[in-house]
Scaffold this active site. Structure first.
Site, mmCIF file in Angstrom:
data_model
loop_
_atom_site.group_PDB
_atom_site.id
_atom_site.type_symbol
_atom_site.label_atom_id
_atom_site.label_comp_id
_atom_site.label_asym_id
_atom_site.label_seq_id
_atom_site.Cartn_x
_atom_site.Cartn_y
_atom_site.Cartn_z
ATOM 1 N N HIS A 115 -23.449 54.338 -48.563
ATOM 2 C CA HIS A 115 -24.683 54.973 -48.111
ATOM 3 C C HIS A 115 -24.429 55.494 -46.694
ATOM 4 O O HIS A 115 -23.532 55.016 -45.998
ATOM 5 C CB HIS A 115 -25.852 53.989 -48.205
ATOM 6 C CG HIS A 115 -26.291 53.794 -49.635
ATOM 7 N ND1 HIS A 115 -27.362 54.451 -50.172
ATOM 8 C CD2 HIS A 115 -25.768 53.057 -50.642
ATOM 9 C CE1 HIS A 115 -27.493 54.116 -51.449
ATOM 10 N NE2 HIS A 115 -26.536 53.262 -51.764
ATOM 11 N N CYS A 168 -31.482 51.872 -52.316
ATOM 12 C CA CYS A 168 -32.031 50.796 -53.154
ATOM 13 C C CYS A 168 -33.430 50.450 -52.666
ATOM 14 O O CYS A 168 -33.628 50.139 -51.486
ATOM 15 C CB CYS A 168 -31.125 49.569 -53.072
ATOM 16 S SG CYS A 168 -31.796 48.162 -53.966
ATOM 17 N N ASP A 199 -29.204 56.388 -58.476
ATOM 18 C CA ASP A 199 -29.452 55.918 -57.106
ATOM 19 C C ASP A 199 -30.357 56.909 -56.376
ATOM 20 O O ASP A 199 -31.246 56.520 -55.615
ATOM 21 C CB ASP A 199 -28.104 55.789 -56.369
ATOM 22 C CG ASP A 199 -28.123 54.779 -55.234
ATOM 23 O OD1 ASP A 199 -29.195 54.568 -54.649
ATOM 24 O OD2 ASP A 199 -27.066 54.211 -54.921
ATOM 25 N N HIS A 252 -18.698 52.907 -52.748
ATOM 26 C CA HIS A 252 -20.054 53.475 -52.878
ATOM 27 C C HIS A 252 -20.693 53.335 -51.499
ATOM 28 O O HIS A 252 -21.124 52.246 -51.114
ATOM 29 C CB HIS A 252 -20.784 52.658 -53.955
ATOM 30 C CG HIS A 252 -22.223 52.956 -54.180
ATOM 31 N ND1 HIS A 252 -22.695 53.536 -55.343
ATOM 32 C CD2 HIS A 252 -23.329 52.704 -53.433
ATOM 33 C CE1 HIS A 252 -24.009 53.628 -55.297
ATOM 34 N NE2 HIS A 252 -24.420 53.130 -54.146
HETATM 35 P P1 HMG Z 1 -37.696 39.560 -64.102
HETATM 36 O O1 HMG Z 1 -39.154 39.817 -63.995
HETATM 37 O O2 HMG Z 1 -37.145 38.411 -63.341
HETATM 38 O O3 HMG Z 1 -37.180 39.465 -65.595
HETATM 39 O O4 HMG Z 1 -36.929 40.887 -63.702
HETATM 40 P P2 HMG Z 1 -37.568 38.617 -66.806
HETATM 41 O O5 HMG Z 1 -36.305 38.296 -67.518
HETATM 42 O O6 HMG Z 1 -38.483 37.484 -66.425
HETATM 43 O O7 HMG Z 1 -38.409 39.671 -67.665
HETATM 44 C C1 HMG Z 1 -39.622 40.222 -67.209
HETATM 45 C C2 HMG Z 1 -39.947 41.429 -68.090
HETATM 46 O O8 HMG Z 1 -38.969 42.459 -67.877
HETATM 47 C C3 HMG Z 1 -39.894 41.103 -69.582
HETATM 48 O O9 HMG Z 1 -40.820 41.972 -70.220
HETATM 49 C C4 HMG Z 1 -38.501 41.515 -69.978
HETATM 50 O O10 HMG Z 1 -38.377 41.830 -71.343
HETATM 51 C C5 HMG Z 1 -38.306 42.750 -69.123
HETATM 52 P P3 HMG Z 1 -42.315 41.487 -70.561
HETATM 53 O O11 HMG Z 1 -42.135 40.287 -71.447
HETATM 54 O O12 HMG Z 1 -42.963 41.137 -69.222
HETATM 55 O O13 HMG Z 1 -42.913 42.684 -71.202
HETATM 56 N N1 HMG Z 1 -36.893 43.017 -68.828
HETATM 57 C C6 HMG Z 1 -36.388 44.257 -68.853
HETATM 58 N N2 HMG Z 1 -36.922 45.443 -69.134
HETATM 59 C C7 HMG Z 1 -36.108 46.533 -69.056
HETATM 60 N N3 HMG Z 1 -34.805 46.448 -68.719
HETATM 61 C C8 HMG Z 1 -34.249 45.260 -68.439
HETATM 62 C C9 HMG Z 1 -35.047 44.103 -68.498
HETATM 63 N N4 HMG Z 1 -34.802 42.807 -68.269
HETATM 64 C C10 HMG Z 1 -35.952 42.151 -68.480
HETATM 65 N N5 HMG Z 1 -32.954 45.196 -68.089
HETATM 66 C C11 HMG Z 1 -35.082 42.393 -63.672
HETATM 67 C C12 HMG Z 1 -35.512 40.949 -63.699
HETATM 68 C C13 HMG Z 1 -33.604 42.424 -63.384
HETATM 69 C C14 HMG Z 1 -35.380 43.027 -65.004
HETATM 70 C C15 HMG Z 1 -35.893 43.109 -62.551
HETATM 71 O O14 HMG Z 1 -35.802 42.391 -61.356
HETATM 72 C C16 HMG Z 1 -35.440 44.519 -62.313
HETATM 73 O O15 HMG Z 1 -35.527 45.354 -63.182
HETATM 74 N N6 HMG Z 1 -35.008 44.845 -61.075
HETATM 75 C C17 HMG Z 1 -34.665 46.215 -60.707
HETATM 76 C C18 HMG Z 1 -33.306 46.256 -60.101
HETATM 77 C C19 HMG Z 1 -32.971 47.661 -59.679
HETATM 78 O O16 HMG Z 1 -33.045 48.598 -60.441
HETATM 79 N N7 HMG Z 1 -32.549 47.820 -58.387
HETATM 80 C C20 HMG Z 1 -32.103 49.079 -57.900
HETATM 81 C C21 HMG Z 1 -30.722 49.382 -58.390
HETATM 82 S S1 HMG Z 1 -29.446 48.442 -57.570
HETATM 83 C C22 HMG Z 1 -28.946 49.492 -56.255
HETATM 84 O O17 HMG Z 1 -29.557 50.497 -56.002
HETATM 85 C C23 HMG Z 1 -27.684 49.164 -55.522
HETATM 86 C C24 HMG Z 1 -26.495 50.038 -55.942
HETATM 87 O O18 HMG Z 1 -26.772 51.398 -55.753
HETATM 88 C C25 HMG Z 1 -25.250 49.663 -55.145
HETATM 89 C C26 HMG Z 1 -25.511 49.659 -53.639
HETATM 90 O O19 HMG Z 1 -25.835 50.692 -53.072
HETATM 91 O O20 HMG Z 1 -25.334 48.581 -53.096
HETATM 92 C C27 HMG Z 1 -26.145 49.812 -57.411
HETATM 93 MG MG MG Z 2 -26.530 52.497 -53.924
#
Ligand code: HMG
Ligand code: MG
Length: 309
Positions: A213, A244, A19, A211
């Site tokens: 912030h 995030c 994070d 969790h």
């Molecule tokens: P998308 O573009 O909709 O996915 O992304 P897709 O299924 O159409 O795939 C697109 C491409 O991504 C493909 O590759 C997949 O293979 C690849 P390409 O054919 O173009 O070469 N792909 C992946 N690659 C690596 N890892 C994966 C993965 N899945 C598909 N898991 C996706 C959908 C979810 C991947 C995208 O939207 C994403 O990565 N989002 C990032 C989300 C993120 O990290 N957010 C921050 C963390 S959450 C947070 O901070 C909150 C938290 O702290 C709690 C809080 O505070 O509330 C947890």
């Molecule tokens: Mg968070």
């Protein structure tokens, strides 16, 4: 028993390497991440979220997570580490790298799921359930975030009933820990008390984590409300780094040093040494090229100056 008279242990997961680093302007290299994780382990942090298997296009800061997992498994085989995975593809990558624990991320509103992981709420729920089930079947430990559990930056206040229903479904899908997340740091202690009372009907308190912030400066107060409600599992981030990238207005996490100071001064045991956390913050400040630290950082540093090691 009142929270202020207990000597119970609380469990802290430091989420700084995930994070904290996912949204930094200054890109840090793998060597720095390994150093930070090692320093957290040396400080006594029992559990660390060390990265995320997400699209490198969406979050380039997490692109080296496979390397981080492999190296940390060699360097710190006994430390509990986890990685965030949003879908089955992420789980496959996590498993190939040797990860032993994963966390899925389900947001409690339609818009937040679309912004964060490009899925509807229903798709995100299905992806989270499938990922938890596959991870459990493969012998991994599992956590499930329920994000925007208080307010959503796009949809306003999140209904408590929705949060409770999603938390229950995460538990039923096999999540060993359901993490109630205040993504934009908008909760207040009264809201925490009310929501946890409702959540405890769906998930045993021992399996709930929080969790927070710290956007509005209420992270520690909210953690205290959770402690009084009986929660003993907390996420926090050393130096207070975090946020995030897809949630407008999200600021840093509740700082681990603030939580440790508050908990230890109130009779809880965390197993974490504050002087060693300060050393980790020094290293992180140098890498990120800006001042870090939670609400207590100035006081903690003055104490260190008075009592040098
Ligand atoms: P998308 O573009 O909709 O996915 O992304 P897709 O299924 O159409 O795939 C697109 C491409 O991504 C493909 O590759 C997949 O293979 C690849 P390409 O054919 O173009 O070469 N792909 C992946 N690659 C690596 N890892 C994966 C993965 N899945 C598909 N898991 C996706 C959908 C979810 C991947 C995208 O939207 C994403 O990565 N989002 C990032 C989300 C993120 O990290 N957010 C921050 C963390 S959450 C947070 O901070 C909150 C938290 O702290 C709690 C809080 O505070 O509330 C947890
Ligand atoms: Mg968070």
């Amino acid at each position: 028993m009142s929270a202020s008279t207990t000597t119970e242990v609380i469990h802290i997961t430091d989420v700084a390497p995930r994070d904290g680093l996912q949204n930094q302007q200054v890109r840090t290299d793998t060597a720095f991440k390994l150093k930070l994780i090692q320093m957290l382990a040396e400080a006594g942090v029992g559990s660390v979220e060390i990265g995320a298997f997400v699209s490198p296009k969406a979050v380039p800061q997490m692109a080296d997570t496979a390397e981080v997992v492999k190296s940390i498994n060699d360097l710190l085989p006994d430390v509990r580490t986890s990685v965030l995975v949003p879908n089955l593809k992420g789980l496959e990558l996590a498993r190939n790298a040797g990860a032993r624990e994963i966390a899925v991320v389900l947001s409690a509103t339609e818009t937040m799921n679309r912004k964060n992981i490009n899925m509807s709420l229903q798709q995100a729920l299905e992806a989270s359930v499938a990922t938890l089930q596959a991870a459990s079947a493969g012998g991994m430990r599992t956590r499930a975030y329920v994000a925007v559990a208080f307010d959503c930056p796009f949809e306003g206040e999140t209904p408590t009933d929705t949060v409770v229903a999603l938390a229950r479904q995460m538990k039923e899908a096999g999540a060993q820990e359901v993490v109630i997340a205040d993504t934009i740091g908008s909760a207040s202690p009264g809201m925490v008390k009310e929501r946890l009372k409702a959540l405890a009907q769906a998930v045993p308190l021992a399996e709930l984590a929080v969790h927070f912030h710290d956007t509005r400066g209420m992270g520690a107060a909210n953690a205290w409300a959770a402690l009084e409600a009986g929660v003993r599992r907390f996420d926090a981030s050393v130096g207070g780094i975090g946020g995030c990238p897809f949630a407008p207005g999200a600021a840093g996490n509740l700082a681990t040093e603030d939580l440790v100071l508050m908990a230890e001064r109130s009779g809880f045991r965390t197993g974490i040494q504050l002087d060693k956390l300060l050393s980790a913050i020094d290293v992180a400040e140098a890498a990120l090229q800006r001042p870090l630290g939670g609400r207590s950082i100035a006081w903690l540093r003055r104490q260190r100056e008075r009592t040098p090691a």
